[in-house]
Design an enzyme around this catalytic site. Structure first.
Site, short mmCIF file in Angstrom:
data_model
loop_
_atom_site.label_atom_id
_atom_site.label_comp_id
_atom_site.label_asym_id
_atom_site.label_seq_id
_atom_site.Cartn_x
_atom_site.Cartn_y
_atom_site.Cartn_z
N LYS A 1 -23.11 12.55 -14.69
CA LYS A 1 -22.73 12.04 -16.36
C LYS A 1 -23.70 13.14 -17.20
O LYS A 1 -24.75 13.20 -16.74
CB LYS A 1 -23.04 10.30 -15.88
CG LYS A 1 -22.23 9.75 -17.11
CD LYS A 1 -23.39 8.06 -16.79
CE LYS A 1 -22.47 7.31 -18.27
NZ LYS A 1 -22.95 6.19 -18.16
N SER B 1 -18.72 2.86 -19.14
CA SER B 1 -18.95 4.45 -20.18
C SER B 1 -18.47 5.37 -19.23
O SER B 1 -18.54 6.28 -19.18
CB SER B 1 -19.51 4.04 -20.50
OG SER B 1 -21.26 4.00 -19.07
N SER C 1 -21.13 -0.23 -15.95
CA SER C 1 -20.30 1.17 -16.43
C SER C 1 -20.64 2.17 -15.32
O SER C 1 -19.75 2.94 -14.69
CB SER C 1 -21.19 1.83 -17.24
OG SER C 1 -21.11 1.27 -18.01
#
Lengths: 478, 101
Positions: free
Chosen positions: A73, A148, A172
């Site tokens: 990420k 997210s 997330s």
């Protein structure tokens, strides 16, 4: 390639059935083939990944993950590699150091294959808040992958990497795992060092893995967990043997269903899949009344911490700068140009909640609710060893469906937020698909530091559920 | 919970954000809606409950006071929008009166 697990890939490389170079090349080809449709990656690290693969093949790098590609990420720092956090304000920024979690995985032989898309500064539940455009769900590209960490979830679902890293502040990791039909795990707060993780809400943020199997999640978690002197909130306790916990089974484990996370807010098809997945566990029910206020508390605490953490993006030391006649005007213009609408909304909300006259009514009150949530968990864990709920109240929603209504978007995190407020570990595993073929996730929660129990129980449920659906995109069965 | 445009302008100033009038109006509505939802917890009687700032209780995390390797000034300044003589360079600190400010 896409069906292979990290454990299987590492084993075939060790046993000489394939090479790390072949594995990396196959995954790069898969990214090339389908990432135009999914847009999971902000940057593909093909060159460095192939170099690392050569080192593995030359026997210079060994370890439990030797030769296994991993997607990272884009909120985690890697030295010299652009890190955007999905924001324009970090334009051109190349971190001078590498996050501890990433460094440990690389030392275990894992090969970072790319940086994945995300909601800007991890604020969002759909990956639509990325300044670089949304990631699309590999199961249906008209739907969001969740967020997210939507890029990392989609990358694993699409077969671009067998495992990936995300960060989980209010769900997330677990919510996008649920929406993309993969496993996603949030460790106990403090288990994985946050050094090199760009901060959103420091008392809630935790790094964790995405994978196809519970075993792979345990392998990645085990490789990166444990005390780190670079993070003062890092826990000194031993990580134990999370991988060895797989296969221990569930004998003697008492399961409890949280009634506040199983009510009217849950879509009927999700509720039905949840009920079917936990059949035969003899699960009891437990009411945790403070959970009715957890969402409100979270959406005061997280923005309050974010408003303070994001003060560092001011055009002085790194990233974007919009020039102006004086420094204050420069900061305001830089932040106005660099942050997207949701980040501004959270900064505004947090600044308001912390401002004179409102501090106790909002932030103070939210911190007291946080105590109640932790106390409720403590009470529930006297009678139950593992708590269960759906991971997300709904399956993947359509692109654009919730962008105009922040509150509707925030409700996506209803079931995942309590674990963050209390700092306990939780995992989402696939539990089925709805009538449109979109994945449904099941969440297991354990007391702080009980990752072994969490992995053991999740692995047993995974076997019982036998989830074998595949997104059409990967060339698997429709 | 009604949030006025003046509230938004005040908080924006505290947060070093700079909004045009359309944004001021939108944030007044959004913040009002969100705080309306959050105000449910403002009404709870929690006077006897201790606030929790952090999920795991860790106190007094010490390390030896020893020199360790750290970033060089060149590394620290490598990402700076403007730098000079091993320092971050910024525009003048004293505020300049701006039109519309």
């Amino acid at each position: 390639m896409s069906a292979s697990t990290a454990a299987a890939i590492a084993r075939s490389i060790r046993e000489g059935q394939t090479t790390a170079t072949e594995v990396v090349e196959a995954h790069l080809a898969e990214i090339e083939r389908t990432d135009g449709d999914v847009r999971a990656f902000l940057e593909v690290l093909g060159g460095t990944a192939l170099e690392q693969a050569k080192a593995v093949d030359a026997g210079e790098v060994t370890g439990p993950l030797a030769g296994v590609p991993i997607a990272i990420k884009d909120v985690l720092c890697m030295e010299g590699i652009a890190t955007t956090c999905g924001s324009k304000i970090l334009e051109g920024w190349r971190p001078p150091y590498t996050a501890t979690a990433v460094r440990r995985l690389v030392e275990a032989g894992a090969i970072p294959i790319g940086k994945t898309n995300m909601d800007e500064f991890a604020m969002g539940s759909s990956t639509e808040n990325s300044a670089f455009g949304p990631t699309l769900n590999p199961w249906s590209t008209g739907h969001v992958p969740g967020g997210s960490s939507g890029g990392s979830a989609a990358a694993v679902a699409a077969g671009h990497a067998p495992v990936s890293l995300g960060s989980d502040t209010g769900g997330s990791i677990r919510q996008p795992a649920s929406l993309c039909g993969v496993v996603g795990m949030k460790p106990t707060y403090g288990r994985v060092s946050r050094y090199g993780l760009v901060a959103f809400a420091s008392s809630l943020d935790q790094i964790g893995p995405f994978s196809h199997t519970v075993e792979d999640a345990a392998i990645v978690y085990a490789a990166m967990a444990g005390h780190d002197p670079m993070d003062s909130t890092s826990l000194p306790e031993s990580v134990g043997d999370p991988v060895g916990a797989i296969g221990r089974g569930i004998e003697g484990i008492r399961f409890g269903v949280v009634t506040e996370l199983a009510g009217d807010a849950i879509e009927p098809e999700v509720a039905a899949a949840f009920a079917s997945a936990i059949e035969g566990l003899g699960a009891g029910e437990v009411s945790l009344p403070s959970f009715d206020h957890a969402l409100s508390a979270y959406y005061l605490i997280a923005p309050a911490e974010a408003s303070s953490n994001l003060a560092r993006f001011d055009g002085v030391r790194y990233g974007l700068r919009i020039d102006a006649a004086d420094t204050t005007a420069m900061m305001r213009r830089t932040r106005e140009a660099g942050f997207g609408p949701e980040v501004k909304r959270r900064i505004m909300l947090g600044t308001y909640a912390l401002s004179a006259g409102y501090y106790d009514a909002y932030y103070g009150q939210a911190q007291r609710v946080r105590t109640l949530v932790a106390n409720d968990f403590g009470r529930a864990f006297e009678d139950f060893d593992i708590l269960l709920s759906p991971t997300s109240p709904t399956t993947a929603f359509e692109i654009g469906e919730r962008t105009a209504d922040p509150l509707a978007m925030y409700l996506s995190d209803l079931c995942t937020i309590p674990a963050n407020l209390a700092g306990i570990p939780a995992i989402s595993i696939p539990a089925g698909v709805d009538s449109r073929g979109l994945p449904i996730g099941l969440q297991l929660m354990a007391p702080a530091l009980e990752e072994e129990r969490l992995f053991a129980a999740a692995a047993e449920l995974e076997t019982r559920i036998g989830f074998d659906a595949k997104p059409a995109l990967t060339g698997g069965a429709e | 919970m009604a949030i006025t445009p003046d509230d938004v302008r005040h908080v924006a100033k505290l947060a070093r954000l700079d909004f045009d009038e359309a944004e001021v109006a939108r944030f007044a509505k959004d913040l009002g809606d969100i705080l309306e939802h959050a105000s449910k917890i403002a009404e709870l009687d929690l006077a006897d409950v201790e606030p929790t700032a952090h999920p795991i209780k860790l106190e007094n995390v010490w390390r030896p006071d020893e020199l360790r390797p750290s970033l060089t000034p060149e590394q620290a300044l490598a990402n700076a929008p403007a730098a000079e003589e091993q320092k971050f360079r910024v525009p003048r600190i004293l505020e300049v009166e701006e039109v519309g400010e």
